[in-house]
Design a protein around this motif. Sequence first.
Motif, mmCIF file in Angstrom:
data_model
loop_
_atom_site.group_PDB
_atom_site.id
_atom_site.type_symbol
_atom_site.label_atom_id
_atom_site.label_comp_id
_atom_site.label_asym_id
_atom_site.label_seq_id
_atom_site.Cartn_x
_atom_site.Cartn_y
_atom_site.Cartn_z
ATOM 1 N N TRP A 209 -29.296 54.099 52.695
ATOM 2 C CA TRP A 209 -27.957 53.568 52.899
ATOM 3 C C TRP A 209 -26.944 54.526 52.307
ATOM 4 C CZ3 TRP A 209 -26.795 49.189 55.653
ATOM 5 C CH2 TRP A 209 -25.457 48.774 55.648
ATOM 6 N N HIS A 236 -20.105 52.661 56.762
ATOM 7 C CA HIS A 236 -21.425 52.711 56.128
ATOM 8 C C HIS A 236 -22.395 53.306 57.145
ATOM 9 C CE1 HIS A 236 -20.492 50.058 52.655
ATOM 10 N NE2 HIS A 236 -19.733 49.390 53.512
ATOM 11 N N MET A 238 -26.559 53.303 57.910
ATOM 12 C CA MET A 238 -27.959 52.958 57.668
ATOM 13 C C MET A 238 -28.810 53.971 58.425
ATOM 14 S SD MET A 238 -30.381 50.819 56.515
ATOM 15 C CE MET A 238 -30.016 49.073 56.460
ATOM 16 N N LEU A 278 -27.914 45.096 56.133
ATOM 17 C CA LEU A 278 -28.687 45.456 54.944
ATOM 18 C C LEU A 278 -29.565 44.286 54.515
ATOM 19 C CD1 LEU A 278 -29.164 47.617 52.768
ATOM 20 C CD2 LEU A 278 -27.247 46.645 51.501
ATOM 21 N N LEU A 287 -36.225 51.278 50.644
ATOM 22 C CA LEU A 287 -34.833 51.694 50.790
ATOM 23 C C LEU A 287 -34.447 52.685 49.700
ATOM 24 C CD1 LEU A 287 -32.027 51.264 52.174
ATOM 25 C CD2 LEU A 287 -31.648 49.436 50.497
ATOM 26 N N VAL A 302 -29.476 43.533 49.115
ATOM 27 C CA VAL A 302 -30.820 43.979 49.506
ATOM 28 C C VAL A 302 -31.804 42.826 49.302
ATOM 29 C CG1 VAL A 302 -32.668 45.631 49.062
ATOM 30 C CG2 VAL A 302 -30.262 46.335 48.853
#
Length: 628
Positions: A209, A236, A238, A278, A287, A302
């Motif tokens: 992330w 953001h 991912m 997320l 992660l 998370v």
Amino acid sequence: MTTTATIPPTPAAPADIPSRLSAVRAALAARRLQAVLVPSSDPHLSEYLPERWQGRAWLSGFTGSSGTLLVAQGRAALFTDSRYWEQAESELAGSGVDLVKLDGPATPAYVAWLEDLGLDTPADGPLALAVDGHVMGLAQTQALHDALKAEGWQLRTDLDVLDAVWPARPGLPDAAVFEHLPPHAATSRADKLALLRKALADKGATHHWIATLDDLAWALNLRGADVDYNPVFLGHLMLGLDSATLFVADGKVNADLRDRLAQDGVDVQTYGLALDALAALPTGSVLLLDPKRVTWGLREAVPDGVRVIESINPSTLAKSRKTPEEARFIRQAMERDGAAMCAFYAWFDKALGHEHISELTIDERLTAEREKQPEFISLSFPTIAGFNANGALPHYRATPEAYAVLSTPEGLTAEGLLLIDSGAQYLGGTTDITRVWAIGTPSPAQKRDYTLVLKGTLGLSRTRFPRGTLAPMLDAIARAPLWAEGLDFGHGTGHGVGYFLNVHEGPQSISKAVPDANMAMQAGMITSIEPGLYRPGQWGIRIENLVLNVPVPPAVPDAEPGTPEHGHYLAFETLSLCPIDTRCVDLALMRADEIQWLNDYHAEVLRRLSPLVSGDTLGWLQERTKPI
């Protein structure tokens, strides 16, 4: 000699600050909270903030770029370091907010202030401090949580108190995202994503992330205008081993750019879905998160079934090491920036005593010269033009309400030292440079201070060191000439600089910071060298260049491994190109080798900038680069 300029008084904090604080206190009481902490931060831990997250300034009246506000019933305090003390004292006047001068870690100071309130524990639960966990760094929040718990306080991270009291709170910025294209984007988006995925695989992670905006912009070769001075956008990323999703506000990525992103396997989703995505990571995922570059709120999203590896963002390390192609464009940007500064300074010298010149004029005219340069995008930070006492404020900025006047058509209003710290964003690089200029004849004391700072700049600029040296270890070299005289400065010596990105980037930091392994100096890194010396109420001196880490052969090329002479060495290539005012130099304090370095630097400045300037500007350049 006159040593003060005409400086209109700084206005007190906005008149409605007390009413805003009252609204916050009412919101705290309604929620049974004893205090709220308002940091200078956003969900991406940015240095320069979109208006939506400038709540600390809105609520206190303090406009400095670093500081934290604590509000309780009956008391409020602004915590900031020595760079901002004078500014804060002025801006907080009449606001009902006290200044707490930080000279050490912030968390103990916050807790001590709360303890000084002398509050009794409520019957229905512990004393509680609120903070918006979505804008508070993970490590900082954990430290505060632990410190408060030891004193019987609870930290509430699930509330944004500002939302309840800021009726006209700005929304998200809506500037369009654009692509950083070849040739300036010397590494393709596909190659960068492949590099990051390899780093994930090497660490055993399935997902990564990225929340910090400079990392996001670098990874996708995208830029924006959501944050003043930094060409970044809110979003953001991912990243999976075979997928990538960009979360960005609707309408910011047009159809053509969305298609080009799709060709590189990047899906685009709306900004508001980021934390939901997320939280939806499947059980068994691994992660990768950088604990220094994510917020508490993001970490809390998370799910329990996901294993987290805490490590520095691979993009942070990768983007700090500029490629040879990027270095070539950066040198070109430095030449253009130097030409703009020479044009400004040539006008400035000629206009002194004949035109109206204030700190505001300096900002306007210098910016106008930069705007004429090819590939100019914006300034890289607010220009600092500080005359005499104002130069002693490291982060001073003139405003229409408070500024110094240097010159009128009738003559000089004062003599002294003028500090100008400025920089710009170009498609091929980011600049940041500070020079100090004599207005009139500098005094022996001013020349002594100036020369000690210059010796620090030159001393570190000339240093060679083993590759992998931790950047904070170099800090003392720039301070040594000042330390020898019992003098020092309160800020760091050097910060990393991005490539058409943030003017302040890591991971390297030449400062008194506690070093970690990620601060190791590597080839391709760009860092500032900017020692200073500040005499409150008199003058300030800072001489800053940007430098590039370049490999150099070891002193003993054939040395055997394991011997002290063996190893790979780096040196600094000075990138910034603008004369240093030799009128302020006390030659009696300079060694012959230091004078030679300065003369060689000026010869290089003249060689590279002469083709870009003409007329009065060329004449000024030739005069200011004469050997001493």
